[in-house]
Scaffold this active site. Structure first.
Site, PDB file in Angstrom:
ATOM      1  N   LEU A   1       0.835  -1.209   0.000  1.00  0.00           N
ATOM      2  CA  LEU A   1       0.000   0.000   0.000  1.00  0.00           C
ATOM      3  C   LEU A   1       0.870   1.260   0.000  1.00  0.00           C
ATOM      4  O   LEU A   1       2.050   1.204   0.323  1.00  0.00           O
ATOM      5  CB  LEU A   1      -0.903  -0.043   1.237  1.00  0.00           C
ATOM      6  CG  LEU A   1      -1.890  -1.226   1.228  1.00  0.00           C
ATOM      7  CD1 LEU A   1      -2.419  -1.522   2.618  1.00  0.00           C
ATOM      8  CD2 LEU A   1      -3.038  -0.957   0.258  1.00  0.00           C
ATOM      9  N   PRO A   2       0.265   2.421  -0.337  1.00  0.00           N
ATOM     10  CA  PRO A   2       1.095   3.631  -0.489  1.00  0.00           C
ATOM     11  C   PRO A   2       1.819   4.083   0.783  1.00  0.00           C
ATOM     12  O   PRO A   2       3.021   4.345   0.728  1.00  0.00           O
ATOM     13  CB  PRO A   2       0.087   4.699  -0.939  1.00  0.00           C
ATOM     14  CG  PRO A   2      -1.065   3.943  -1.517  1.00  0.00           C
ATOM     15  CD  PRO A   2      -1.116   2.642  -0.764  1.00  0.00           C
TER      16      PRO A   2
ATOM     17  N   THR B   1       6.340   0.609   2.061  1.00  0.00           N
ATOM     18  CA  THR B   1       7.364   1.400   2.776  1.00  0.00           C
ATOM     19  C   THR B   1       6.616   2.381   3.667  1.00  0.00           C
ATOM     20  O   THR B   1       5.917   3.268   3.157  1.00  0.00           O
ATOM     21  CB  THR B   1       8.245   2.185   1.790  1.00  0.00           C
ATOM     22  OG1 THR B   1       8.869   1.262   0.906  1.00  0.00           O
ATOM     23  CG2 THR B   1       9.316   2.983   2.524  1.00  0.00           C
TER      24      THR B   1
ATOM     25  N   LYS C   1      15.283  -0.130   5.479  1.00  0.00           N
ATOM     26  CA  LYS C   1      14.901   0.458   4.189  1.00  0.00           C
ATOM     27  C   LYS C   1      15.166   1.972   4.176  1.00  0.00           C
ATOM     28  O   LYS C   1      15.751   2.508   3.242  1.00  0.00           O
ATOM     29  CB  LYS C   1      13.413   0.159   3.950  1.00  0.00           C
ATOM     30  CG  LYS C   1      12.721   0.973   2.897  1.00  0.00           C
ATOM     31  CD  LYS C   1      12.904   0.435   1.510  1.00  0.00           C
ATOM     32  CE  LYS C   1      12.314   1.389   0.494  1.00  0.00           C
ATOM     33  NZ  LYS C   1      12.560   1.027  -0.865  1.00  0.00           N
TER      34      LYS C   1
ATOM     35  N   LYS D   1       9.638  10.770  -0.467  1.00  0.00           N
ATOM     36  CA  LYS D   1       8.820  10.086   0.558  1.00  0.00           C
ATOM     37  C   LYS D   1       9.733   9.361   1.558  1.00  0.00           C
ATOM     38  O   LYS D   1       9.572   9.482   2.770  1.00  0.00           O
ATOM     39  CB  LYS D   1       7.881   9.078  -0.117  1.00  0.00           C
ATOM     40  CG  LYS D   1       7.121   8.212   0.866  1.00  0.00           C
ATOM     41  CD  LYS D   1       6.432   7.019   0.234  1.00  0.00           C
ATOM     42  CE  LYS D   1       6.029   6.040   1.326  1.00  0.00           C
ATOM     43  NZ  LYS D   1       5.432   4.805   0.837  1.00  0.00           N
TER      44      LYS D   1
HETATM   45  P1  NAD Z   1       0.771   2.474  -6.100  1.00  0.00           P
HETATM   46  O1  NAD Z   1       0.154   3.745  -5.684  1.00  0.00           O
HETATM   47  O2  NAD Z   1       1.032   2.204  -7.550  1.00  0.00           O
HETATM   48  O3  NAD Z   1      -0.098   1.243  -5.535  1.00  0.00           O
HETATM   49  C1  NAD Z   1      -0.783   1.236  -4.317  1.00  0.00           C
HETATM   50  C2  NAD Z   1      -2.127   0.546  -4.533  1.00  0.00           C
HETATM   51  O4  NAD Z   1      -2.797   0.456  -3.276  1.00  0.00           O
HETATM   52  C3  NAD Z   1      -3.060   1.314  -5.484  1.00  0.00           C
HETATM   53  O5  NAD Z   1      -3.448   0.466  -6.553  1.00  0.00           O
HETATM   54  C4  NAD Z   1      -4.241   1.704  -4.587  1.00  0.00           C
HETATM   55  O6  NAD Z   1      -5.478   1.702  -5.269  1.00  0.00           O
HETATM   56  C5  NAD Z   1      -4.180   0.624  -3.522  1.00  0.00           C
HETATM   57  N1  NAD Z   1      -4.875   0.982  -2.290  1.00  0.00           N
HETATM   58  C6  NAD Z   1      -4.782   2.141  -1.574  1.00  0.00           C
HETATM   59  N2  NAD Z   1      -5.574   2.080  -0.485  1.00  0.00           N
HETATM   60  C7  NAD Z   1      -6.173   0.858  -0.507  1.00  0.00           C
HETATM   61  C8  NAD Z   1      -7.106   0.211   0.343  1.00  0.00           C
HETATM   62  N3  NAD Z   1      -7.599   0.806   1.432  1.00  0.00           N
HETATM   63  N4  NAD Z   1      -7.526  -1.022  -0.001  1.00  0.00           N
HETATM   64  C9  NAD Z   1      -7.052  -1.635  -1.112  1.00  0.00           C
HETATM   65  N5  NAD Z   1      -6.160  -1.078  -1.964  1.00  0.00           N
HETATM   66  C10 NAD Z   1      -5.730   0.165  -1.663  1.00  0.00           C
HETATM   67  O7  NAD Z   1       2.141   2.366  -5.265  1.00  0.00           O
HETATM   68  P2  NAD Z   1       3.417   1.433  -5.596  1.00  0.00           P
HETATM   69  O8  NAD Z   1       4.371   2.167  -6.482  1.00  0.00           O
HETATM   70  O9  NAD Z   1       2.942   0.074  -5.975  1.00  0.00           O
HETATM   71  O10 NAD Z   1       4.114   1.395  -4.161  1.00  0.00           O
HETATM   72  C11 NAD Z   1       3.597   0.614  -3.087  1.00  0.00           C
HETATM   73  C12 NAD Z   1       4.556   0.702  -1.911  1.00  0.00           C
HETATM   74  O11 NAD Z   1       5.837   0.219  -2.316  1.00  0.00           O
HETATM   75  C13 NAD Z   1       4.770   2.137  -1.406  1.00  0.00           C
HETATM   76  O12 NAD Z   1       4.822   2.110  -0.005  1.00  0.00           O
HETATM   77  C14 NAD Z   1       6.109   2.537  -2.030  1.00  0.00           C
HETATM   78  O13 NAD Z   1       6.786   3.510  -1.267  1.00  0.00           O
HETATM   79  C15 NAD Z   1       6.834   1.199  -2.039  1.00  0.00           C
HETATM   80  N6  NAD Z   1       7.884   1.079  -3.079  1.00  0.00           N
HETATM   81  C16 NAD Z   1       7.647   1.503  -4.351  1.00  0.00           C
HETATM   82  C17 NAD Z   1       8.651   1.366  -5.318  1.00  0.00           C
HETATM   83  C18 NAD Z   1       8.415   1.828  -6.738  1.00  0.00           C
HETATM   84  O14 NAD Z   1       9.395   1.891  -7.515  1.00  0.00           O
HETATM   85  N7  NAD Z   1       7.188   2.106  -7.154  1.00  0.00           N
HETATM   86  C19 NAD Z   1       9.895   0.815  -4.968  1.00  0.00           C
HETATM   87  C20 NAD Z   1      10.092   0.357  -3.649  1.00  0.00           C
HETATM   88  C21 NAD Z   1       9.073   0.499  -2.722  1.00  0.00           C
END
Ligand code: NAD
Length: 312
Positions: A65-66, A94, A169, A244
């Site tokens: 999740l975000p 994260t 992390k 972030k």
């Molecule tokens: P994203 O925003 O693409 O995906 C998050 C998903 O969670 C979305 O599809 C959203 O609809 C869903 N969501 C939000 N609230 C919800 C709820 N209550 N119930 C169900 N679904 C819900 O984000 P991401 O890029 O996939 O990143 C996810 C996590 O991974 C974050 O914490 C980010 O910091 C971490 N991260 C991301 C990357 C990257 O390169 N994108 C790399 C390492 C870590």
């Protein structure tokens, strides 16, 4: 093969859930976005109508999740008390260390085992199953989580007790943010002093200034291995996500009264680049364009020349 619930099928979660399904697990997936759910269905997951429906009868639960507030909300309203207490809970988002520890304690009080397991590696690594997981939790919880994380990653490392995965992390990413800024300003200075960038790379990558931001992720196009700099800074790790993580690192540093001058400078510089100059969607190495003054974001207002005051 196990019944696995996967909540949060965005950029990262989509690929991770697909890999669990590909490995033969029965993946019940949920996301607030219908589009994300549809993609998960095409990748072999079974879409659920809610988090509660996805976790009912689950043996393992993964969340991606975000931010901390989403994790708190999903665990407290949809998972704790709704999933069987025998399920192993893995939060791969994260988030801040405090929320990670609090949620693990609440889960444990209701009889669950939980790990925080944030990842290093971007969207391509999530799709390829080559993420690195840093895991916080008891040894027993780690051993239960490991077989699932192994499917989605190339390395799964036990960092310590609850919250230790998040601590590892954000410490890693604070170092990465600061070293990227240092690498960028070094290349800009080298160029201004008349050094050819490739020649400077050849020297410094074999001298004591060598670091990952230079040798594996050089912020200059055409220098070193292929990196986002060679694709106009598209793809890679977005500057907004680096910001972030730097904010989480600064929050954690304040909570334990740790002096982090370089981390705090990196946070200020990424705030300026990602938010004030509109560079948040570009790879984090694009901050070199703010440092050498070549950044022109679409719609961004160029700074006034020195000495000129803008009307308020
Ligand atoms: P994203 O925003 O693409 O995906 C998050 C998903 O969670 C979305 O599809 C959203 O609809 C869903 N969501 C939000 N609230 C919800 C709820 N209550 N119930 C169900 N679904 C819900 O984000 P991401 O890029 O996939 O990143 C996810 C996590 O991974 C974050 O914490 C980010 O910091 C971490 N991260 C991301 C990357 C990257 O390169 N994108 C790399 C390492 C870590």
């Amino acid at each position: 093969m196990a019944r696995v619930a996967f909540i949060g099928l965005g950029n990262m979660g989509g690929g991770m859930a697909a890999n669990l399904a590909k490995a033969g697990h029965d993946v019940r997936a949920f996301d607030l976005s219908a589009e994300a759910l549809d993609r998960a269905k095409k990748a072999g997951c079974l879409p659920a109508e809610s988090t509660e429906a996805a976790v009912a009868e689950a043996e393992a639960i993964v969340t991606m999740l975000p931010a901390g507030k989403h994790v708190r909300d999903v665990y407290e309203t949809g998972i704790i008390g709704k999933a069987p207490p025998s399920a192993i809970l893995m939060d791969c988002s994260t988030i801040d260390v405090v929320t990670a520890r609090e949620e693990a304690e609440k889960a444990q009080a209701k009889g669950y085992q939980m790990v925080d397991a944030p990842v290093s590696g971007g969207i391509a690594a999530a799709e390829a199953g080559t993420l690195t997981f840093m895991v916080g939790g008891t040894r027993e919880a780690f051993e239960r989580a490991e077989p699932f994380l192994d499917i989605m990653g190339k390395a799964v490392i036990h960092a310590g007790g609850a919250g230790a995965g998040q601590a590892a992390k954000i410490c890693n990413n604070m170092l990465l943010g600061a070293s990227m800024v240092a690498t960028c300003e070094t290349f800009v200075l080298a160029r201004k002093l008349g050094l050819d960038p490739q020649t400077f790379f050849d020297i410094s990558s074999q001298a004591s200034g060598q670091c990952w931001s230079m040798t594996s992720y050089c912020p200059l196009p055409g220098v070193g291995p292929e990196t986002p700099a060679d694709r106009d800074y598209d793809g890679g790790f977005a500057a907004a996500l680096m910001l972030k993580d730097l904010r989480l690192a600064m929050e954690a540093a304040r909570s334990v009264d740790s002096y982090t001058p370089m981390g705090s400078d990196a946070e200020e510089l990424y705030t300026r680049f990602a938010e004030k100059l509109g560079g948040g969607g570009k790879d984090f190495s694009a901050i070199i364009k703010m440092i050498d003054d070549s950044w022109q974001a679409e719609g961004a207002v160029p700074p006034p020349p020195p000495g000129v005051q803008l009307p308020k």
